[in-house]
Every structure is written in structure tokens, then in C-alpha cells.
Design a protein around this motif. Structure first.
Motif, PDB file in Angstrom:
ATOM      1  N   ILE A 118       0.840  -1.205   0.000  1.00 10.19           N
ATOM      2  CA  ILE A 118       0.000   0.000   0.000  1.00 10.19           C
ATOM      3  C   ILE A 118       0.872   1.252   0.000  1.00 10.19           C
ATOM      4  CG2 ILE A 118      -1.592   1.367   1.437  1.00 10.19           C
ATOM      5  CD1 ILE A 118      -2.884  -1.316   2.252  1.00 10.19           C
ATOM      6  N   TYR A 119       1.943   1.233   0.807  1.00  8.44           N
ATOM      7  CA  TYR A 119       2.871   2.372   0.813  1.00  8.44           C
ATOM      8  C   TYR A 119       3.513   2.558  -0.555  1.00  8.44           C
ATOM      9  CZ  TYR A 119       7.132   5.027   1.504  1.00  8.44           C
ATOM     10  OH  TYR A 119       8.139   5.959   1.360  1.00  8.44           O
ATOM     11  N   LEU A 120       3.957   1.468  -1.158  1.00 10.07           N
ATOM     12  CA  LEU A 120       4.628   1.551  -2.458  1.00 10.07           C
ATOM     13  C   LEU A 120       3.691   2.105  -3.533  1.00 10.07           C
ATOM     14  CD1 LEU A 120       6.529  -1.871  -2.409  1.00 10.07           C
ATOM     15  CD2 LEU A 120       7.544   0.410  -2.174  1.00 10.07           C
ATOM     16  N   ILE A 121       2.454   1.615  -3.559  1.00 11.37           N
ATOM     17  CA  ILE A 121       1.486   2.096  -4.554  1.00 11.37           C
ATOM     18  C   ILE A 121       1.182   3.569  -4.328  1.00 11.37           C
ATOM     19  CG2 ILE A 121      -0.903   1.879  -5.361  1.00 11.37           C
ATOM     20  CD1 ILE A 121      -0.711  -1.123  -4.693  1.00 11.37           C
ATOM     21  N   SER A 122       0.960   3.948  -3.073  1.00 14.26           N
ATOM     22  CA  SER A 122       0.627   5.344  -2.750  1.00 14.26           C
ATOM     23  C   SER A 122       1.744   6.284  -3.179  1.00 14.26           C
ATOM     24  CB  SER A 122       0.387   5.498  -1.244  1.00 14.26           C
ATOM     25  OG  SER A 122      -0.562   4.579  -0.779  1.00 14.26           O
ATOM     26  N   THR A 123       2.979   5.882  -2.905  1.00 11.92           N
ATOM     27  CA  THR A 123       4.129   6.713  -3.268  1.00 11.92           C
ATOM     28  C   THR A 123       4.276   6.816  -4.779  1.00 11.92           C
ATOM     29  OG1 THR A 123       5.232   6.009  -1.231  1.00 11.92           O
ATOM     30  CG2 THR A 123       6.595   7.042  -2.912  1.00 11.92           C
ATOM     31  N   LYS A 124       4.037   5.708  -5.462  1.00 17.32           N
ATOM     32  CA  LYS A 124       4.167   5.690  -6.911  1.00 17.32           C
ATOM     33  C   LYS A 124       3.096   6.545  -7.583  1.00 17.32           C
ATOM     34  CE  LYS A 124       6.663   3.309  -8.801  1.00 17.32           C
ATOM     35  NZ  LYS A 124       8.056   3.559  -9.239  1.00 17.32           N
ATOM     36  N   VAL A 125       1.862   6.438  -7.123  1.00 18.43           N
ATOM     37  CA  VAL A 125       0.749   7.171  -7.751  1.00 18.43           C
ATOM     38  C   VAL A 125       0.754   8.635  -7.330  1.00 18.43           C
ATOM     39  CG1 VAL A 125      -1.764   7.331  -7.964  1.00 18.43           C
ATOM     40  CG2 VAL A 125      -0.652   5.094  -7.956  1.00 18.43           C
ATOM     41  N   PHE A 126       1.094   8.898  -6.056  1.00 18.71           N
ATOM     42  CA  PHE A 126       1.022  10.275  -5.540  1.00 18.71           C
ATOM     43  C   PHE A 126       2.401  10.742  -5.050  1.00 18.71           C
ATOM     44  CE2 PHE A 126      -3.335   8.504  -4.960  1.00 18.71           C
ATOM     45  CZ  PHE A 126      -3.964   9.314  -5.893  1.00 18.71           C
ATOM     46  N   ASN A 127       2.668  10.614  -3.755  1.00 15.07           N
ATOM     47  CA  ASN A 127       3.972  11.037  -3.238  1.00 15.07           C
ATOM     48  C   ASN A 127       4.235  10.356  -1.899  1.00 15.07           C
ATOM     49  OD1 ASN A 127       2.734  12.666  -1.111  1.00 15.07           O
ATOM     50  ND2 ASN A 127       2.204  14.109  -2.748  1.00 15.07           N
ATOM     51  N   GLY A 526     -10.631  12.323  -2.484  1.00 12.45           N
ATOM     52  CA  GLY A 526      -9.414  11.938  -3.198  1.00 12.45           C
ATOM     53  C   GLY A 526      -9.648  11.743  -4.683  1.00 12.45           C
ATOM     54  N   ILE A 527     -10.784  11.138  -5.042  1.00 10.46           N
ATOM     55  CA  ILE A 527     -11.123  10.990  -6.461  1.00 10.46           C
ATOM     56  C   ILE A 527     -11.251  12.356  -7.118  1.00 10.46           C
ATOM     57  CG2 ILE A 527     -12.901  10.222  -8.079  1.00 10.46           C
ATOM     58  CD1 ILE A 527     -13.468   7.881  -6.228  1.00 10.46           C
ATOM     59  N   PHE A 528     -11.896  13.282  -6.425  1.00  9.51           N
ATOM     60  CA  PHE A 528     -12.098  14.640  -6.957  1.00  9.51           C
ATOM     61  C   PHE A 528     -10.752  15.327  -7.212  1.00  9.51           C
ATOM     62  CE2 PHE A 528     -12.434  19.201  -6.099  1.00  9.51           C
ATOM     63  CZ  PHE A 528     -13.341  19.577  -7.086  1.00  9.51           C
ATOM     64  N   PHE A 529      -9.845  15.266  -6.256  1.00  9.12           N
ATOM     65  CA  PHE A 529      -8.556  15.950  -6.399  1.00  9.12           C
ATOM     66  C   PHE A 529      -7.616  15.236  -7.375  1.00  9.12           C
ATOM     67  CE2 PHE A 529      -9.583  18.033  -2.270  1.00  9.12           C
ATOM     68  CZ  PHE A 529      -9.397  19.350  -2.686  1.00  9.12           C
ATOM     69  N   SER A 530      -7.836  13.935  -7.594  1.00 11.12           N
ATOM     70  CA  SER A 530      -6.942  13.185  -8.484  1.00 11.12           C
ATOM     71  C   SER A 530      -7.301  13.357  -9.956  1.00 11.12           C
ATOM     72  CB  SER A 530      -6.970  11.693  -8.126  1.00 11.12           C
ATOM     73  OG  SER A 530      -8.239  11.127  -8.410  1.00 11.12           O
ATOM     74  N   VAL A 531      -8.389  14.054 -10.251  1.00 11.92           N
ATOM     75  CA  VAL A 531      -8.829  14.223 -11.635  1.00 11.92           C
ATOM     76  C   VAL A 531      -7.757  14.907 -12.476  1.00 11.92           C
ATOM     77  CG1 VAL A 531     -10.496  15.423 -13.124  1.00 11.92           C
ATOM     78  CG2 VAL A 531     -11.283  14.173 -11.112  1.00 11.92           C
ATOM     79  N   ASP A 533      -4.621  14.631 -12.369  1.00 14.65           N
ATOM     80  CA  ASP A 533      -3.556  13.695 -12.740  1.00 14.65           C
ATOM     81  C   ASP A 533      -4.145  12.285 -12.626  1.00 14.65           C
ATOM     82  OD1 ASP A 533      -1.118  12.673 -13.457  1.00 14.65           O
ATOM     83  OD2 ASP A 533      -0.277  12.788 -11.429  1.00 14.65           O
ATOM     84  N   TRP A 534      -5.085  11.988 -13.507  1.00 12.67           N
ATOM     85  CA  TRP A 534      -6.006  10.879 -13.336  1.00 12.67           C
ATOM     86  C   TRP A 534      -5.498   9.522 -13.806  1.00 12.67           C
ATOM     87  CZ3 TRP A 534      -7.559   8.264 -17.738  1.00 12.67           C
ATOM     88  CH2 TRP A 534      -7.281   8.896 -18.962  1.00 12.67           C
ATOM     89  N   ARG A 535      -4.474   9.486 -14.631  1.00 10.13           N
ATOM     90  CA  ARG A 535      -4.151   8.248 -15.333  1.00 10.13           C
ATOM     91  C   ARG A 535      -3.811   7.082 -14.411  1.00 10.13           C
ATOM     92  NH1 ARG A 535      -3.793   9.264 -20.728  1.00 10.13           N
ATOM     93  NH2 ARG A 535      -3.705  11.478 -21.284  1.00 10.13           N
ATOM     94  N   ASN A 536      -2.870   7.266 -13.499  1.00  4.17           N
ATOM     95  CA  ASN A 536      -2.524   6.191 -12.569  1.00  4.17           C
ATOM     96  C   ASN A 536      -3.590   6.006 -11.497  1.00  4.17           C
ATOM     97  OD1 ASN A 536      -0.200   5.795 -14.001  1.00  4.17           O
ATOM     98  ND2 ASN A 536       1.173   6.674 -12.473  1.00  4.17           N
ATOM     99  N   ALA A 572      -8.251   7.941  -0.094  1.00  4.28           N
ATOM    100  CA  ALA A 572      -8.679   8.756   1.053  1.00  4.28           C
ATOM    101  C   ALA A 572      -7.493   9.529   1.631  1.00  4.28           C
ATOM    102  CB  ALA A 572      -9.308   7.867   2.117  1.00  4.28           C
ATOM    103  N   SER A 573      -6.323   8.887   1.683  1.00  4.14           N
ATOM    104  CA  SER A 573      -5.120   9.564   2.178  1.00  4.14           C
ATOM    105  C   SER A 573      -4.758  10.738   1.271  1.00  4.14           C
ATOM    106  CB  SER A 573      -3.955   8.578   2.257  1.00  4.14           C
ATOM    107  OG  SER A 573      -4.236   7.526   3.153  1.00  4.14           O
ATOM    108  N   TYR A 574      -4.892  10.510  -0.035  1.00  4.69           N
ATOM    109  CA  TYR A 574      -4.620  11.602  -0.968  1.00  4.69           C
ATOM    110  C   TYR A 574      -5.671  12.709  -0.825  1.00  4.69           C
ATOM    111  CZ  TYR A 574      -3.793  14.202  -5.266  1.00  4.69           C
ATOM    112  OH  TYR A 574      -3.525  15.202  -6.164  1.00  4.69           O
ATOM    113  N   GLY A 575      -6.917  12.341  -0.592  1.00  3.92           N
ATOM    114  CA  GLY A 575      -7.952  13.344  -0.364  1.00  3.92           C
ATOM    115  C   GLY A 575      -7.678  14.177   0.864  1.00  3.92           C
ATOM    116  N   PHE A 576      -7.250  13.506   1.944  1.00  3.82           N
ATOM    117  CA  PHE A 576      -6.927  14.214   3.184  1.00  3.82           C
ATOM    118  C   PHE A 576      -5.725  15.137   2.978  1.00  3.82           C
ATOM    119  CE2 PHE A 576      -4.699  14.230   7.359  1.00  3.82           C
ATOM    120  CZ  PHE A 576      -5.670  14.897   8.095  1.00  3.82           C
ATOM    121  N   TYR A 577      -4.696  14.601   2.318  1.00  3.31           N
ATOM    122  CA  TYR A 577      -3.492  15.384   2.019  1.00  3.31           C
ATOM    123  C   TYR A 577      -3.837  16.607   1.158  1.00  3.31           C
ATOM    124  CZ  TYR A 577       0.823  16.455  -0.576  1.00  3.31           C
ATOM    125  OH  TYR A 577       1.885  17.083  -1.192  1.00  3.31           O
ATOM    126  N   SER A 578      -4.635  16.402   0.119  1.00  8.26           N
ATOM    127  CA  SER A 578      -4.998  17.496  -0.786  1.00  8.26           C
ATOM    128  C   SER A 578      -5.831  18.558  -0.074  1.00  8.26           C
ATOM    129  CB  SER A 578      -5.779  16.944  -1.986  1.00  8.26           C
ATOM    130  OG  SER A 578      -5.004  16.016  -2.711  1.00  8.26           O
TER     131      SER A 578
END
Length: 592
Positions: A118-127, A526-531, A533-536, A572-578
């Protein structure tokens, strides 16, 4: 002290190896502490099927005989469920014996590995910051901890889905065939743990075509490597199923059964019209107002001059709800009971196990071996009786419910039971002195897709033909069912749990509300903010949606959602971060 904590944190963040070990060990410790609170036994009944198959494998007898579908002749001879979990259990049993603690320790290790992925995917897709948030959330998320002690395939299923996503992301960066092949093997292995994952296959193909930034030929190459590897992973089990059951079923040979269950939830209205002629008493069964079959008793049970009662017979246990009950006379008079008064009216003669829950009639007795009766005092001899299932009724509940018809007394009387089982089999039972004594007529209903070759309903096209039939036979009913189940997929707390134990209480409900509730909210954010940079991020979204869309065809439960909750946690983590970025609480992270 604070400075030391900061130094440790900075060291972990800046040292990849130390960070990986920290995530793994912390996740394992939490899960190990949890499994120490459990007894060396199973808590949910499905474990029995996997456990027996695993013991059979260890004994050198293959997967053994059928367990789950022993009432259906076609599935009584051989194991027909997915193979991954019995193989996993057998590997542990071969080393440690039938020891559920050993199984749970291994599952705790897999759960810790899942947190790392989960950490690896999160870092790869976001930061990295999102990765740390997602890792921390997954380490302490109650349902992911719970899976370490759950003797189901859930944790294996979740891990291989996560590995599939991780290898797919690596495939986008590195022009090396090993990564898409590993992604395909992970996808195939996950499918052998849960065939609902087939819903992800076409969505992944579309994602490759639309979202992946490669040339068209490279997209074709990527997709080919992934899906060929996945299919080759499925082939050995598919061959085994074909040799035993004589049909092509890549994962679960009991797919027909589950499709029949799905159809029974769409055909949720059962009506019986009664008539008597020189041949005997006849019971004409209708499903969703369409004729399904006639059952006949030729013993000429005398009904003239008697006051006859009709009602319901429900066995104890959960998962059966009656939303509406209707009786009608030969003159067209009708009485409709919709159970919206909070309690049964005085027109009912019912034992104390019956009650009303959310406008539905239910039984509150846990003993599935005991039958409970409820009769309606209609004031006339009914000529037709109907009922409608509640939305939360399980297939087991369908099997444990019958219409009680033409009874000469409401307690300890003589009469009939008419059942329509989930796979469409119609049964007519003779009842004497309040006890069902024998089946006097049975046949496969004309409105059922049935089981295997024994069905009277000839639906061409195999599994896909049966799916199409379910979609088109009663489209309005299917849309209502599908919409209800899709909404229920996001349920905040556990329900539809058939096994009663220490986990089925208000504490579990409260924990779910206060943990999954925020995840669901920030998942949407998170879905809203990821639009932008949506590809990954789209790969995470389609993985989640494949489960929501796939299970809604059948029935949804929280347990079915757990394998894709890691991706909800990431988003959700990306949504919270954003949101923190948006509120200027933290600064945008420059590194990926």
C-alpha cells in the motif's frame, strides 16, 4: 525527547530500507497482538469448506468431496469453490498440522506485506507523504487487522490484487516483460481466490487503451502479456473443473448456483394459486406474476366445508425477511399485509419468535433447526397466497422459507408447504400434525435458469447466456435489485452476517462507523482531487468499482469490500493530504 522522535522519523523517511522494515514490523506487531486474543477455532462457517478441502489435500486425496452444495446433486461429488485458500491452508497444515494459530500468524505476515505494498502504490501514484498516511492508516485500520484472524481467503485476495496494481504501475515505467507478466500472474492468482475479479478484466483493458501513455502497439503488447499470463494461471484449475464437472468453469464450478441465487433475488415475488379437481389439489406457482410450474397432490386431501389457514413457515436463523404478504379469495377479495405497524396485527396467529424489523417480518431465533409458523386469519378460505422477499434476504433464507397452505388448524394442523429454492426447484411438502413429513411433488421451475443440465429452462450461451437472461427477463426488477445492492456496497457497518459470535455486536458497528465512515468521505474527496492527474489514479478507482459493480449483480456485504479497501485508503489519504494543501495547512510536496 521530542527531538529524538523527530530524528527517528527523519531517519525512517530518508532511509528506504529502515522505513520498509518499520512499516512491516509495526503492521505485524499490531496483527500479532490481535490474533493472540482469538481462540484456536473458526468463527464464521464458510471456513469449514476450506478446512475440509485443505485436510483432504494433505491426506493426498485432492480437494475432496463437495461440501457447500451437497443439496445439489451436481456439486455433491467434488469440491467446487475457488482453490487458492485450501491450497494455502494445506501448505501450513503440512508443516504445523491443523493449527489455526499458525494460519493466523502467516496471515499476519501477509497483512504486514499488504501494508508495505500500500505504501509503495501510494508513493508511486502520488507522493511519499500520501504513502506514509496510507501506510499508517492501513496498519491500524480495524478491518485489515481483522482479516489476519479471519479464516477466509480475504487477506490473500487483497494482497494479490495489490500486487497486480503495483506490477501494473511498474509496467508503465519499465520496458521489461517481467512486470506485466508478474501483473498477470498476480491477477490470475487473485482471481483463483475470488472470481468476482473477472469484472476487473475488461475495465483493465479499457484503462490500458485509454489511460496508458504508450504507443498503440505497446499498449497491445502490455495488455497481451498481462492477460495471457492471467489466463495461463487460470488454465490448470479450469482443466480440473472440466474433467470433473464436464463444463468450462475457470474458477468456481458452482457459478451456475451463484447465478441462480442472483436470479432468485430479482424474482422476489412468489405467488401460489390453489385449485382442486379430480386429479387432486393443485398449486400453481408464479414468480414475479409469471407462471413457474404446477405441483399436485393426488391424495385428495379433503378441503370442502373446512376453514383453512394460510401463512408462512420460517426456520430460525438470520437472513430471511418478508416485505409483503397477500391472500386472495375466489371472488377477488384481497388482503395485503405490509408489516408497517411495528408489530404483527391481531389477525396473525404466530409464535413468539416472529417480529417486525424495518417494515419486514423476520424471525429472531438463532436455531436454524427449528421451524416457526405464522398464520393469517383471513375470514375466508384463500385461493391464492403470495409473499415478497425483503431486500436483505440471503439465498439461505430463501431455502429456509415456505408458504403454508390449506391448513386445517393454525397450530399442529395438517396442510401443505410450497417452497421455491434459490436455484428454482419447486417443492410440495405434506404436513401432518404440524410436522413436514415428505415431499409429494417437485420439479424445476420454468422461470429458473436452473443448475447445470437438469434445468427445464434451456438458456443458450453458457454463463454469458444466463447472465443475459437474468438481465432481460425482468429488467425493472433487476434494476431495482442492482441499485439497492450497489448502494449497500458502501454500507458503513456490518450487516447480513449469518454467524453470530463476539464480532457481531454494537462495538463492531461503532468501530466501523468511525473508521470506514471517514475513509469513504475522503475517498470521494481523493477521487475529486486526483482528476487533474487521473491516469494512474484511475487504476485504483476501477479496481474499487469492479467490486462494487460486480458484487451488485449478486449481493453485497462488507466482507466482500475488504480486498479493495486498501485502494480506498490510498485515495482517502490523498484526499486528506490534498485538503490540507487546499487549506494551506501544509505545503505541496515536490518529490514523488
Amino acid at each position: 525527547m521530542i527531538d529524538k522522535i523527530k530524528n527517528i522519523y527523519n531517519h525512517l523517511v530518508n532511509n528506504k530500507k529502515s522505513l520498509f522494515w518499520a512499516i512491516f514490523l509495526c503492521a505485524f506487531a499490531v496483527r500479532f497482538i490481535y490474533i493472540l486474543t482469538l481462540e484456536d477455532k473458526w468463527y464464521f462457517y464458510d471456513t469449514v469448506h476450506y478446512d475440509k478441502a485443505a485436510n483432504s489435500i494433505v491426506a493426498g486425496e485432492g480437494f475432496g468431496t463437495g461440501y457447500h452444495f451437497s443439496s445439489i446433486e451436481e456439486f455433491s461429488g467434488a469440491y467446487s469453490l475457488p482453490p487458492v485458500y485450501p491450497i494455502f491452508l494445506a501448505g501450513i497444515y503440512a508443516v504445523a498440522g491443523q493449527n489455526f494459530y499458525a494460519v493466523r500468524i502467516v496471515q499476519a505476515i501477509l497483512g504486514a506485506l499488504l501494508c508495505l505494498v500500500i505504501y509503495l502504490i501510494s508513493t508511486k501514484v502520488f507522493n511519499k507523504t500520501v504513502g506514509l498516511l496510507a501506510a499508517a492508516a492501513s496498519i491500524f485500520y480495524p478491518l485489515l487487522i481483522f482479516t489476519s484472524g479471519l479464516l477466509y481467503s480475504t487477506i490473500i485476495f487483497a494482497l494479490f490484487i495489490a500486487l497486480f496494481v503495483w506490477f501494473m504501475l511498474l509496467s508503465l515505467e519499465k520496458d521489461n516483460a517481467i512486470w506485466p507478466i508478474l501483473a498477470g500472474v498476480s491477477l490470475g492468482t487473485a482471481t483463483l481466490a475470488g472470481p468476482i475479479l473477472f469484472a476487473l478484466y475488461p475495465m483493465t483493458a479499457l484503462w490500458i487503451l485509454i489511460a496508458v501513455q504508450k504507443s498503440f502497439l505497446n499498449k497491445i503488447r502490455l495488455g497481451t502479456l498481462v492477460f495471457v499470463a492471467a489466463i495461463l494461471t487460470l488454465v490448470p484449475w479450469g482443466i480440473r473443473n472440466y474433467q470433473i464437472f464436464g463444463k468450462i468453469t475457470p474458477v468456481s464450478a458452482s457459478a451456475d448456483w451463484f447465478l441462480s441465487e442472483a436470479q432468485s433475488r430479482v424474482q422476489n415475488n412468489v405467488k401460489v394459486k390453489m385449485s382442486t379437481d379430480e386429479t387432486g389439489n393443485q398449486f400453481h406457482v408464479f414468480v414475479s406474476d409469471e407462471f413457474d410450474g404446477t405441483l399436485t397432490d393426488t391424495s385428495h386431501f379433503q378441503t370442502n366445508g373446512k376453514t383453512l389457514y394460510s401463512g408462512l413457515e420460517l426456520q430460525g436463523g438470520l437472513s430471511k425477511y418478508i416485505e409483503k404478504f397477500e391472500i386472495g379469495s375466489s371472488s377477488g377479495e384481497k388482503i395485503i399485509e405490509e408489516f408497517d405497524q411495528g408489530e404483527l396485527s391481531n389477525q396473525w396467529l404466530a409464535d413468539s419468535a416472529f417480529g417486525i424489523v424495518e417494515g419486514q417480518l423476520a424471525v429472531f431465533s438463532p436455531d436454524i433447526s427449528k421451524a416457526h409458523w405464522a398464520f393469517y386469519k383471513s375470514g375466508f378460505n384463500p385461493k391464492e397466497v403470495a409473499f415478497e422477499w425483503g431486500k436483505d434476504t440471503e439465498a439461505a433464507g430463501v431455502s429456509q422459507t415456505a408458504l403454508a397452505l390449506m391448513f386445517d388448524a393454525p397450530s399442529g394442523g395438517n396442510g401443505y408447504l410450497v417452497k421455491r429454492l434459490p436455484h428454482g426447484l419447486l417443492e410440495l411438502w405434506k404436513v401432518e400434525n404440524g410436522e413436514p413429513i415428505e415431499i409429494i411433488d417437485e420439479k424445476m421451475g420454468e422461470k429458473s435458469i436452473g443448475i447445470g443440465d437438469g434445468s427445464q429452462k434451456k438458456v443458450t450461451g453458457g454463463i454469458f447466456g444466463k447472465i443475459l437472461y437474468i438481465l432481460t427477463d425482468n429488467p425493472i426488477g433487476f434494476i431495482e435489485h442492482y441499485t439497492h445492492e450497489f448502494i449497500h456496497f458502501w454500507q458503513l457497518f456490518p450487516d447480513r452476517v449469518m454467524s453470530q459470535n463476539q464480532f457481531t455486536n454494537w462495538k463492531t458497528t461503532a468501530i466501523s462507523l468511525f473508521t470506514f465512515g471517514p475513509i469513504l468521505v475522503f475517498f470521494v474527496v481523493g477521487i475529486f482531487f486526483s482528476v487533474k492527474d487521473w491516469r494512474n489514479a484511475a487504476l485504483l478507482v476501477i479496481t474499487v468499482m469492479s467490486f462494487a459493480l460486480g458484487y451488485s449483480f449478486f449481493q453485497t456485504r462488507i466482507r466482500y469490500r475488504i480486498p479493495i479497501e486498501p485502494f480506498m485508503i490510498i485515495l482517502a489519504s490523498y484526499g486528506f493530504y490534498s485538503l490540507l494543501i487546499k487549506l494551506n495547512i501544509i505545503k505541496i510536496e515536490s518529490e514523488s
